[in-house]
Design an enzyme around this catalytic site. Sequence first.
Site: not given
Length: 350
Positions: A56, A81, A167
């Site tokens: 902001e 916030c 594997a």
Amino acid sequence: MTSQRHETDAMRRAIELSRRGPANGANPRVGCVILDAEGRVIAEGWHRGRGTAHAEVAALGALADRALAQGATAVVTLEPCNHTGATGPCSEALIDAGVGRVVYAVADPGASSSGGGERLRMAGVDVEEGVLGDEAEENIRPWLTSIRRGVPFVTVKWASSLDGRAAAADGSSRWITGPSSRADVHRRRAEAGAIVAGTGTVLADDPSLTARDSDGRELSEQPIAVIVGRRSVPRDSRVFAHPAGAIEYPSRDLSGLLTMLAERDVRHVFVEGGPTVASAFLAAGLADEVLVYLAPTVLGGPVTAITDVGVRTISEQARMRFDHIELLGDDVLLVARPLTTNDLPTKEDD
């Protein structure tokens, strides 16, 4: 007054802008778009990382003239916030700038940082929550999950053949999957705060556990390397040259590991270091997301991608749902998430 369409388009742009910020830090990716009364974009901003201006404030700073903020609409991906940390509260910055309306997608779940929407309303600012909320939530899901729960979001990854082998019988595994899958893995490593491997994998393969590009160069964002297990690892192992540092965790207490990483502000853990550690996270019910890179090959033999996860009978199976399926070269990426109570069938579904 801006229209709903203008605000929705601006939110979609804000989500896009947010992805320019770092993904693996303590702070969320946030984007902001400022619209004038006609719905025209007059400024954009995004959070560039800890200690820098929030989205902001960055957008306000990008205005050609600060007076343009008077009566404007700020469209932001996360609730502004309402606390002072490395920077000041964004709610106050928007009020001081004279912004008339704030639209945000997702409420801030932080105990100290939430409340920005209410502070704005108290100051007479028109506030709306939830525009493109699902999209914005998905964009920062690991961060949101971590803040809400108090421990990092956990991704468990493995690569396997069609028959679930990691594997060949002799232990060789390079390469089961192709370059497109490996590039995707490295991109995802860079988006995590920590990468976890077991001591068995580190001793056998001597991996660097870094995030690299297709030419082998290290990416700018790197996860902390974490080695889990009680066996000692030679100090000349490549992991100890990791650019973000390496942590040895000589314990099988995975919940304790996540708590320790949370204290280091790690929000997202990427587990990919071998069948034993991947299976341990699954058995403990700590996986928020599973990534399986499936190659069109068959290996047979005893080396399975996942070992014992504590399922003794079919009724105990750990059910998941596919969230995403993607073709990567010749391979397929399967993304699955554990079922939640919202995913379970109801009586109406019977």
